[in-house]
Scaffold this motif. Structure first.
Motif: not given
Length: 264
Positions: A62-74
């Motif tokens: 789920f690397r893409k999903d997790i990366w998108d989550l981090f970008k959204g949080i930031l």
């Protein structure tokens, strides 16, 4: 523990962390069938390493999903990624509370209670069967759903209740989309695994000996690789409504466990 033991334990951990068959239940059954001393006694460190491997395999899948989550949080805005992260946090509450306040009581259940494992495997089978028959929807996981799914994750701390089976089935039975249910189920456990690892590391009970590093590495690789395969496979199975096969398997093994429980 030798190389073969490390590989076998690693594969078991990697597969059963994601396949809905209950790793804890199978371990208890193995002890009952083979005897307590027939299976390698896992050290706390080895267990931590295997759980770390499966957590990393989830991150890889789920690397893409997790990366998108981090970008959204930031972005520091009330976006979909921040909302999803909040749902993950809500889902962690029940299991975190149970693990913190009742850890010793839970450990007492992992003492060869095969009868309990048998009945809980049948409960898992029923959940999987119902989820397999659920209609396909496009409904996302809500905040209320997140907490209810978290409760099912806490219940899955019992030996014989599959964590992935319980959380995915609960999510689907609540009317959530099957692919979204699988994604949420696998992502929600990652913070808990890392939290448990951190707790064990801070306890000061872990020690690494030079002669054990090779065994640890082999176990880690076995769990990591099998975890990636199992996680990817489960996503496809949930989308294609194949959970009934695991329901039949859990039901049969559950009956065998109940028979063994009365025998022993």
């Amino acid at each position: 523990m030798d190389v073969i033991d490390a590989i076998i334990l690693g594969i078991i951990q990697g597969l059963t962390e994601f396949l809905p068959v209950s790793s804890s239940g199978h371990l208890e059954l193995g002890k009952a069938i083979l005897g307590d001393h027939s299976l390698p006694q896992e050290s706390l460190l080895f267990t931590v390493v295997l759980h770390f491997a499966t957590a990393l395999s989830t991150i890889v899948v789920f690397r893409k999903d997790i990366w998108d989550l981090f970008k959204g949080i930031l972005q520091f805005s009330w976006n979909d990624e921040l909302k999803f992260s909040l749902k993950i946090l809500i889902s962690m509450i029940p299991a975190a509370l149970i693990g913190f306040f009742f850890e010793e009581q839970l450990e007492l259940l992992f003492n060869g209670n095969v009868l309990l494992v048998g009945f809980m495997l049948i409960v898992t089978a029923l959940l999987l069967y119902l989820a397999d028959k659920a209609k396909h929807t496009g409904k996302p996981v809500s905040y209320t759903n997140s907490f209810v799914i978290g409760v099912s994750q806490a219940i899955a701390m019992l030996p014989g209740i599959s964590r992935s089976g319980a959380t995915i089935s609960t999510s689907v039975l609540l009317g959530n989309d099957k692919s979204k249910a699988a994604r949420f189920s696998f992502l929600m456990v990652v913070p808990l695994i890392f939290g448990k690892i951190a707790k064990d590391l801070l306890s000061g009970n872990l020690s690494v000996e030079a002669q054990n590093t090779g065994i640890l590495a082999i176990g880690f690789l076995a769990a990591f690789i099998s975890g990636i395969l199992a996680c990817t496979w489960m996503i496809k199975l949930v989308k294609n409504s194949k959970l009934v096969y695991f329901a039949v398997y859990c039901f049969i093994v559950g009956l065998i466990a109940i028979g063994l429980g009365y025998y022993y």
